[in-house]
Design a protein around this motif. Sequence first.
Motif, PDB file in Angstrom:
ATOM      1  N   GLN A  61       0.831  -1.207   0.000  1.00 46.94           N
ATOM      2  CA  GLN A  61       0.000   0.000   0.000  1.00 46.94           C
ATOM      3  C   GLN A  61       0.866   1.259   0.000  1.00 46.94           C
ATOM      4  OE1 GLN A  61      -3.365   0.231  -0.083  1.00 46.94           O
ATOM      5  NE2 GLN A  61      -3.416   2.438   0.114  1.00 46.94           N
ATOM      6  N   GLU A  62       1.934   1.253   0.789  1.00 45.97           N
ATOM      7  CA  GLU A  62       2.820   2.423   0.857  1.00 45.97           C
ATOM      8  C   GLU A  62       3.428   2.730  -0.504  1.00 45.97           C
ATOM      9  OE1 GLU A  62       4.374   2.107   5.475  1.00 45.97           O
ATOM     10  OE2 GLU A  62       5.489   1.049   3.909  1.00 45.97           O
ATOM     11  N   PHE A  66       2.497   6.037  -2.765  1.00 45.34           N
ATOM     12  CA  PHE A  66       3.590   7.011  -2.805  1.00 45.34           C
ATOM     13  C   PHE A  66       3.896   7.457  -4.229  1.00 45.34           C
ATOM     14  CE2 PHE A  66       8.076   8.174  -3.132  1.00 45.34           C
ATOM     15  CZ  PHE A  66       8.141   9.184  -2.181  1.00 45.34           C
TER      16      PHE A  66
END
Length: 164
Positions: A61-62, A66
Amino acid sequence: MLLSEQAYRKIDRELTKFPGDQKQSAIMAALAIAQDEQGWVSTEIIEDVADYLQVPPIAVQEVATFYNMFNTKPVGRYKITVCTNLPCALRDGVKTAEYLSEKLGIGFHETTEDGMFTLMEGECMGSCGDSPVLLVNNKHMCVRMAPEKIDSMIEQLKRHGESA
């Protein structure tokens, strides 16, 4: 398993590039493969990639949230990203974005009613001297995009999209 067998084979090829205990190194490649197949990376796809890579879902998810190359919401068949960073802005990047917005009838982060185009604003694409610069589907860079070139590009994409 939400992706095709072929997509998982591609991810497996990416995994061979890294030590076995560093599967997280393949997250970007796996997300790119998933997005190429699905058009965007949903929460379910993010979780599936995490399961496949045996990493925590938050790690995937990061990365997905990002980098602006990953679409975490559905987009049109053609995502057109316009560089409006200062050097491009000074060389008609903003005017180009306004022209595209008017031509397509949408603003940034919107998709045309037919689902064909999504317009996005982007940061530096590394080609300031060639501005205005557009990126189509994160893969095809278009430079020195005067209105005539934009019109031609849009028509070509429409023809290609309707025949596919």
